[in-house]
Each structure stands twice: as C-alpha cells, then as structure tokens.
Design a protein around this motif. Structure first.
Motif, short mmCIF file in Angstrom:
data_model
loop_
_atom_site.label_atom_id
_atom_site.label_comp_id
_atom_site.label_asym_id
_atom_site.label_seq_id
_atom_site.Cartn_x
_atom_site.Cartn_y
_atom_site.Cartn_z
N CYS A 1 29.99 -17.06 39.14
CA CYS A 1 30.87 -15.91 39.37
C CYS A 1 31.69 -15.75 38.10
N TRP B 1 25.01 -3.82 48.20
CA TRP B 1 24.55 -4.97 47.42
C TRP B 1 23.05 -4.90 47.17
N ASP C 1 22.53 -14.85 46.96
CA ASP C 1 23.82 -14.29 46.59
C ASP C 1 24.57 -13.91 47.87
N PHE D 1 36.06 -8.54 42.76
CA PHE D 1 36.93 -9.60 43.30
C PHE D 1 38.25 -9.65 42.54
N ILE E 1 29.70 -9.30 50.45
CA ILE E 1 31.06 -9.61 50.93
C ILE E 1 31.77 -8.30 51.27
N HIS F 1 27.30 -15.20 42.72
CA HIS F 1 28.04 -13.95 42.97
C HIS F 1 27.86 -13.03 41.77
N GLN G 1 27.92 -9.73 39.73
CA GLN G 1 28.70 -8.48 39.70
C GLN G 1 29.58 -8.30 40.95
N LEU G 2 30.23 -9.41 41.33
CA LEU G 2 31.11 -9.39 42.50
C LEU G 2 32.40 -8.65 42.21
#
Ligand code: URQ
Ligand code: ZN
Ligand code: ZN
Length: 480
Positions: A318, A109, A92, A66, A95, A61, A63-64
C-alpha cells in the motif's frame, strides 16, 4: 505459447523432484523426464534452479483511496512489480466507504483492476451494516466468486467495524460459506492513544508505534477469535505483527478452532527503531499498521511460521510517496498508513528464512503460495506445480544475488523498506498464465493480461461443523 522448463527441481509444498515441466495454453500439461514436446516450444534451462508455484500475495492495496490520498501503485505497475519478484497472483481489497453499497464499490474496483498484468482476486471489506450489506454479501459470494470478507477493527471514524458489524457479518459468512478476515487492532484504543501522544507534544512518526502497542493488537485478535468461536465460523487474521496476537491464534488453534494467521515480509525483518530515525521522510515511510515491532516479536513471528501457526506471508502493499507521507508532517496520525513489498516478499523470505535454515524450501512454497491458495479455495488451480494447474511458475535461482533498492525496484514508490538489503535467492524467470514475463531482469509484463479469479464458497466444511454441533447439543450424536 508452449514452454518447456528443463533440468530444474520442481518444489511444491509437499515434495521436491528433479523433473521437466511442459506448459501450453496457460496450463501445466506435463511433468516428468524426457518429455516429447512440439518443435516450436520455447525451452528454458533451469538446471541448478527450483521450479516453484508462482507466489500468491493475499494482501495488497493497489491504488487504494485512503486517508485523504490515493496509493501511488496502481493495478498494472503493482502486479508488474510482483511478477519481477516471482509473485503471479494477488488478492486485493474492495473497501467501501461508510454507507457505500458493497456492489457499487466492488464494480468500481473491478474497473480499476482491468489493467492488471497478473491474475487477481478481491476480499471485500464490510465497513458498515444494514440489510443491503447482508444482501450484497450474498450476491458477491454466489455470483462473483468472492469467498472472503474483511473487517478493519481499527480506523475509527473511517472504515472501522465495531462488534455489531463483526457479529452480523460473521453470521452472514457462515450462511454463505465465506471466510471472515480481520485487521486486528482496537480502533478505540488507537484513537485515544493518538490523542494522548499529540497532547504530550509527540507529533512525529515516533508517536505511531506508541499509539499502537502490541496489546492493542492482541486484544482485537482475541476478541475477533472469540466472536468467531461463538459464531462458529473460521477466521483469518491478517498482518499478525506481534506475540500478543500470535498467542491468541496459537491458543485458539490448540483448542481446535479454525483460525489462520498471515504475517508480512516487512514485519519479519524490519524493526521499530525505524520510527526513531531523525529524518521525518525516512521514519514516515515506515508508518503502516500494525507498526513494525521489536526484535522479540519478529522472532515470535518466525516461530509462528516454523510451527505452522502462521500459514501465509503477504506484503500489505500500500504505497505512499514522500510527498503523501508529508501530509502528517505535524501530526503523525495524518501520515497515510502503508508501505510496499510486493516485489521483494519472496526473496526476503527466502534469504532470511531458507538461507538461515528457519524454513525448508517446501515450507517456503507453502508460505508464499500454497497455503493462501488452500485457505482461499483456489487450490490446485493455483499454488502448486501440478498437471492441470495454471502455468503460474517462478524459476528460482538460489545462487542469484541482488541488492534491494528503490533505485532499481519496479514498484511505483520512492522508498523501499528493505533498502540496501543484500539477498541471495532470486526469481530468474516468471511465467504468468503460460507467458514468460520476467527473464533475468527483463520485465515483459502486459497491461490487462491479468484475469479476475473467482474463489468458490466453502459450504461443506462450515455446514457439516454446524450440523454436528447442533446434533451434539440435542444429544443425537451417539457415543461409540
Ligand atoms: O490497514 C491496512 O491494511 C491498509 C489500510 C494498508 N495500510 C496499512 O498501514 N497496513
Ligand atoms: Zn490492515
Ligand atoms: Zn491491508
């Protein structure tokens, strides 16, 4: 650039052979002895070392966005760190936020990943449902090479997929020939248990595993497997962390159901005592879901790998730094969930798995590369040292040693869950798309050199199974 890897032992999932490997134009062109190569060819002496398929990490993940922040590792730094550890491809996750169009999130993304230093692909998460999601799944499979869709059964009031979403999405996966995958934790149980812990005054990181006991994972894994059985679709269970979910997978596989399981390097060697550490920053740095478990569960995971009931290893890379983890200083449920691992997965698995005798080096290759390539339909382009395959190669020095530390790792995070672990067996060279990018500690990753990898749908297998079952039900299948 043309490269000749000389004197090494080529190790694939099924065979090991002393042979030279010649790469040109990003492709493996020849494998054998006494190869004749052009004069300008760069030669690497791999004597005493293993020449293996570059690692594929099917669960990252970068640079998610979150839990109110954004993971500190981006697609460039994260893939560069992976190359330093022998991983040459990642899968990856896109989301979408609640009600966010899947195609909108996918394009977002794709933009972020253009800076990747190594090849990458995407699972796309189904976090909500209406006919537009149904449509977008079709566009993603048929036009963008997405053949896997993720479902978070945890994270209530955020990205959690309830049974309605699971059933609709699994049915769509059958139509499209795509693989559904799940994060298997019962999100309602987590939500209620978190409230119970907080009400008892348990606000520190020790509350994290208490709110996500193995049974919470086992229930969700069993439920997802049963829904997949009824919907007649294969299933991939990510980050299996405990015996409870592994047992559900083993039971289904023994009954002939097509279920695959993934385990994380972290869950294999880090245990739940970390959450009882007196230092908040240390304990919070280990907050990820599912949480690290007790040693009997670790042993079960190793048995899962050895028995072939778990097929892949990943990292769920992550990253959140100490200042981000501090968002949950007074309430563990607000600690951003996630830990690192993309740089260390292969050396940890080699040191704890191959050096211990648990895994052969061929099984190591299967678990770090080949099986992920096969399950997600990019084999033999990836996941093997074969003529015509991508020149994604790690030259493995089984005698090389290093001490894992945040002080020396290339990951963009101020903590390492494997801190201080002395390992034997390291990547001496990494070749990505035919380019030498890691040479004995010298990282030459190139921002943007990575390519988006399309993964074709699985039509024949799914439809054949479906047709057989329908014909059987109608009595059309004659017994011999
Ligand atoms: O659940 C996941 O896989 C993402 C959100 C990473 N975080 C984690 O704790 N595993
Ligand atoms: Zn997850
Ligand atoms: Zn994840």
């Amino acid at each position: 650039m043309s490269i000749l890897i000389r004197g090494g032992t080529v190790v694939n999932a099924d065979t090991s052979v002393l042979a030279d490997v010649y790469c040109e134009g990003g492709v493996i062109q020849a494998i054998g002895n006494h190869l004749s190569v052009p004069n300008h060819t760069e030669t690497i002496d791999a004597s005493g070392q293993y020449v293996m398929p570059g690692g594929i990490d099917p669960h990252t993940h970068m640079q998610l966005p979150f839990m109110g922040t954004v993971a500190s590792e981006d697609f460039y730094t994260g893939t560069a760190a992976g190359l330093a550890g022998g991983t040459t491809s990642i899968i990856d996750f896109v989301i979408p936020g609640p009600k966010q169009p899947l195609m909108e999130a996918y394009n977002e993304w794709r933009g972020w990943a253009e800076k990747a230093a190594s090849d990458y692909s995407f699972h796309v998460a189904v976090t909500w449902w209406d006919k537009s999601v149904h449509e977008d799944m079709g566009i993603l499979v048929n036009e963008h090479g997405v053949n896997s869709f993720k479902h978070f059964m945890a994270y209530k009031n955020a990205i959690m997929a309830d049974d309605e979403i699971l059933v609709n999405s699994f049915r769509r996966c059958v139509e499209l020939g795509a693989m559904p995958t799940v994060h298997a934790e019962n999100g309602e149980l987590v939500f209620q248990l978190q409230k119970e812990m907080l009400a008892k005054g348990i606000t520190g990181p020790e509350g994290h595993p208490l709110s996500r006991p193995p049974a919470v994972e086992g229930e969700a894994a069993h439920r997802a497997i049963k829904i997949a059985e009824v919907m007649n679709v294969p299933l991939y269970v990510v980050h299996v962390s405990c015996k409870d979910s592994l047992d559900a997978i083993v039971h289904a596989r023994n009954a002939g159901q097509r279920v695959f399981g993934e385990c994380l390097a972290g869950h294999l060697v880090v245990d739940e005592s970390v959450y009882r550490h007196s230092d908040f920053t240390y304990a919070a740095a280990h907050v990820m879901s599912p949480p690290f478990r007790s040693k009997p569960h670790q042993e079960a995971l190793w048995q899962g790998l050895q028995s072939g009931n778990l097929q892949t290893t990943a990292t769920d890379h992550c990253c959140f730094c100490a200042d981000q983890k501090a968002m949950g200083k007074d309430d563990f449920s607000q600690i951003p969930n996630g830990t690192a691992g993309v740089e260390d997965r292969m050396t940890v698995l080699w040191d704890a798995g191959v050096n211990s005798g648990r895994l052969t080096m061929n099984e190591f290759v299967a678990a770090t590369s080949t099986n992920a390539a096969k399950i997600f339909n990019i084999y033999p382009k990836k996941g093997t040292i074969s003529v015509g395959s991508d020149a994604d190669i790690v030259i493995w020095d089984p005698t090389g040693t290093r001490t894992i530390s945040a002080k020396t790792h290339h990951q963009n995070i101020d903590f390492n869950i494997f801190e201080g672990r002395k390992v034997k067996g390291i990547a001496s060279h990494t070749i990505s798309n035919g380019q030498l990018v890691w040479i004995d500690g010298d990282l030459r990753a190139v921002k943007g050199a990575g390519r988006y990898i399309k993964r074709p749908a699985f039509h024949p297998m799914f439809n054949a199974m479906d047709t057989f079952k329908q014909q059987h039900a109608q009595g059309k299948v004659k017994r011999k």
